[in-house]
Each structure stands twice: as C-alpha cells, then as structure tokens.
Design an enzyme around this catalytic site. Structure first.
Site, PDB file in Angstrom:
ATOM      1  N   LYS A  71       0.849  -1.196   0.000  1.00 41.00           N
ATOM      2  CA  LYS A  71       0.000   0.000   0.000  1.00 41.00           C
ATOM      3  C   LYS A  71       0.877   1.235   0.000  1.00 41.00           C
ATOM      4  O   LYS A  71       2.074   1.176   0.272  1.00 41.00           O
ATOM      5  CB  LYS A  71      -0.918  -0.007   1.220  1.00 41.00           C
ATOM      6  CG  LYS A  71      -0.185  -0.064   2.548  1.00 41.00           C
ATOM      7  CD  LYS A  71      -1.136  -0.204   3.715  1.00 41.00           C
ATOM      8  CE  LYS A  71      -0.372  -0.279   5.033  1.00 41.00           C
ATOM      9  NZ  LYS A  71      -1.261  -0.315   6.197  1.00 41.00           N
ATOM     10  N   TYR A 117      13.278  31.827   3.362  1.00 36.18           N
ATOM     11  CA  TYR A 117      12.031  32.457   3.788  1.00 36.18           C
ATOM     12  C   TYR A 117      12.111  32.912   5.247  1.00 36.18           C
ATOM     13  O   TYR A 117      12.683  32.230   6.097  1.00 36.18           O
ATOM     14  CB  TYR A 117      10.870  31.475   3.640  1.00 36.18           C
ATOM     15  CG  TYR A 117      10.389  31.288   2.221  1.00 36.18           C
ATOM     16  CD1 TYR A 117       9.824  32.342   1.518  1.00 36.18           C
ATOM     17  CD2 TYR A 117      10.483  30.050   1.602  1.00 36.18           C
ATOM     18  CE1 TYR A 117       9.370  32.169   0.212  1.00 36.18           C
ATOM     19  CE2 TYR A 117      10.035  29.860   0.299  1.00 36.18           C
ATOM     20  CZ  TYR A 117       9.481  30.925  -0.384  1.00 36.18           C
ATOM     21  OH  TYR A 117       9.039  30.747  -1.672  1.00 36.18           O
TER      22      TYR A 117
END
Length: 389
Positions: free
Chosen positions: A45, A272
């Site tokens: 999965k 940033y």
C-alpha cells in the site's frame, strides 16, 4: 548496473533508488522467520511505502511471492494493470461506487462490519472477501466477542469468505503491558476462530501478524504475515532500525541535485522569513528537493542533514516546497551539479530513513509513504555511490 557504474534512469533534479537486491535479501530473511504454514503477504500500500508498488510487487512475484495487501481497491487495480499476479487483499473500506473494481480485477475485499457486508451483498455479484475482526484496536472489523454477526457473513450468497484476520496494535514492543495486550488479542482471535469452526464456518486463511508481529511474536502463527516496513529494511523508529540492522537492509535511497552554491557574508540572511543569518562567511548549496517531494519542512534550521562528498551538511533556513539549502562551508569541493544523498550512504557515512524521520518528529512509515511522485523511482541492483552522476 551499467558498465560505467552509473545508475540507470533519468536522474534529474531529485530521485529515489530502489535496491532490488536488498529487497530480495529482506524477503528471504523474513521468510526464514515465518512459523510453519505461514507465508508472506507483503503490504504494498501507499506505493509500497514510497518505493513504487508495481516494481516492488513484480520483483516479489519473481521470488515466488503471490499474496499482497493494499489499502484501497484502486491500489489493487493499479497492481493488476501493472501485471502483478496472485491474491491482492484490500485491507480498508471500499466505497460502493468502486465495488466493480473488486470483481473486474479479482481483488479480495475486507468486510469491515455488518452494514458493509450488506452493501457488498447488494452489489449482486460474487465477491471474494476476508473478514476483519477487532480484537482491541477499535478501528475496523467485527468485535471478536460477538461471533454471531461474523458467522452471518458466511451465509451471504454473494460473499465468498476466504479468510479471517485481525491486527495487532501493540506488537512493536515486548514491554509487559504491550506484551500482555498482544497475547490477549491473539487469544481472543484464537477463541473466535474456534467458535466459528464450531458453528460450521469454513474460515479459510487466518492471519494476524504484521512486520512487528513476525519480528517479535512469530509463534502466534497464522496463514500470512502482512509484512510492511520490515520488508523495506527499516523499523518504524531509529531504535528499531538499529535493532534489526544485522537482519535487514535498507531498500530505498533518495538523492537530489545541487542547483547552486553561493557564499554569504557575515550578517546576510538566507531563505524564507530570514530564518538563517550567517554569523561568519558561509557557503550554502541549494538542493533541488523540498517538502513537495516529501522532505519534511520540520527538518528546517539544522534539524535535518544530507551527505555531500561523504560528509554531513546541515539544513539552513526553512525547507521550501521545491528546494532546500544546506551549509557546505566545510565541503570546499561542493559544486553545482553534484548529487547529494538525502537518504542513503556515501562512503562510510549513512543517513537512514529512520534518522530523518526521528529528526522530523515522525516515524519511518510516514516519512517513506509521503515521498512525492516527482521523485522518479529507479530500480537498481546493489548500492554504490560516488556523487559524480
């Protein structure tokens, strides 16, 4: 590997390499731990925990593994479209709108509760199912202490019951409380199976082991071991990875291209929010990988690191969506075009996925399963790396 020693594939801005030799090794090592009558049912999965579900399952098919489990019907359908053979068990809920996938692609669906069994029955076509049983996790499945509704599933004409299973939720440790809970779950499951058989139900396959169940409680047995994180050579935590390092090999490595190297003067900022300020002359390298690729933003400001020319380079400033800056002041040979190791080894230095996950405040399973689709998955045989790609 090609004769020139370079890894096949596109190897652009950032990529992941999947070592099929390590996968083969882990499959053999885990098979050696299986109790009598038990087979591997690898969990592929979430793109095989970020490794690439189709190439991983195909390689396991080549090794004779013919049983898999996934989270969704669409994941199972993609495996089928990719040529994967064998039984594929859908562990989670499937919306009725996706029921046609179950029959079209010959998938085995988990019956998660009574109303869901009714919905499957109403689809009007025979559906292969395993019955999920809740022995204490309180997530999905019929309560183990109520065998009547479970026995009723066997009487539904459109449901072909081929197995019954549960999930051990505390098998990752052998601490007294967790051990007692795990053994209690196993005993509740055993009693249920005995009760169902006493009612004439042909329960088919029974399974309760996942990776940690197999590693810590192999004697609990069952028809399958639904191995996930261990198959990929990692533990969920750094301590667990260290514990099993002599048994399992890491399958995945992640690499990213150095886009630019520049020098900051003392007092200059980078990134940033002015999150990094150089206290002295500092060389920083911008890597072409960011949180959109699965390199967590929580690794900002020195929490994370990468390897360049065999040495660790700490993250500076904030991890961006597409790029990450690292300090290479102590690595004078660092240049644009180099490939940095984000997860993996360079010479004697290694960054395991579990180390990065710990630094990010999460577990290895989450880190790997959230690696982004922009990272091309490149199958390789063996891992050797010099940084000159």
């Amino acid at each position: 590997m090609p004769e020139d020693g370079k890894t096949p594939g596109r190897m652009g801005r950032a990529w992941a390499e999947v070592d099929l030799d390590a996968l083969d090794h882990n499959a053999a090592a885990l098979r050696a731990l299986l109790p009598p009558g038990c087979q591997l049912m690898p969990a592929v999965k979430a793109e095989a925990y970020g490794h690439g579900a189709i190439p991983v399952a195909r390689e396991l098919n080549r090794l004779g593994v013919d049983d898999f489990c996934v989270a969704t019907a669409e994941e199972g359908a993609r495996l089928r479209r990719g040529g994967v053979r064998g039984d594929i068990l859908v562990l989670g809920y499937t919306h009725p709108g996706d029921f046609p996938l179950l029959t079209r692609y010959d998938l085995v669906q988990t019956v998660v509760d009574g109303p869901f069994a009714g919905a499957l029955e109403e689809c009007g076509k025979p559906v292969r199912v395993h019955i999920g049983v809740d022995t204490g996790m309180r997530r999905l499945g019929f309560p183990a202490e109520e065998p009547g509704p479970i026995a009723g599933v066997f009487r539904r004409k459109n449901l072909r019951v081929e197995g019954v299973f549960t999930h051990l939720c505390a098998a990752d440790t052998c601490l007294p409380r967790d051990r007692a809970f795990t053994l209690g779950q196993a005993e509740a499951f055993r009693r249920l199976i005995e009760e169902l058989e006493g009612r004439g139900c042909a329960v088919g396959k029974t399974h309760l082991l996942s990776s940690y169940g197999l590693l810590n409680y192999p004697r609990l047995g069952g028809s399958y071991a639904r191995v996930g994180i261990a198959l990929y050579g990692e533990g969920s935590t750094r301590a667990d990875t260290e514990r099993w390092k002599d048994l399992l090999r890491p399958v995945l490595s992640v690499k990213a291209r150095v886009a630019s190297v520049r020098t900051l003067r003392p007092g200059e900022y980078a990134g940033y929010g002015l999150a990094f300020q150089a206290r002295e002359e500092t060389r920083i390298a911008a890597l072409s990988i960011g949180y959109a690729d699965g390199f967590p933003r929580s690794l900002s400001n020195g929490a994370g690191r990468v390897l360049l020319h065999g040495r660790g380079a700490p993250v500076v400033g904030r991890v961006c969506m597409d790029q990450t800056m690292v300090d290479v002041s102590h690595i004078p040979q660092a240049r644009a075009g180099d490939a940095a190791v984000v997860i993996g080894s360079w010479g004697e230095e290694t960054i395991r996925a579990s180390e990065t996950a710990e630094a990010a405040g999460t577990i290895t399973n989450e880190l790997l399963s959230r690696l982004g689709p922009r990272l091309e998955r490149i199958p390789v045989r063996g891992q050797s790396f010099s940084g000159s790609l």
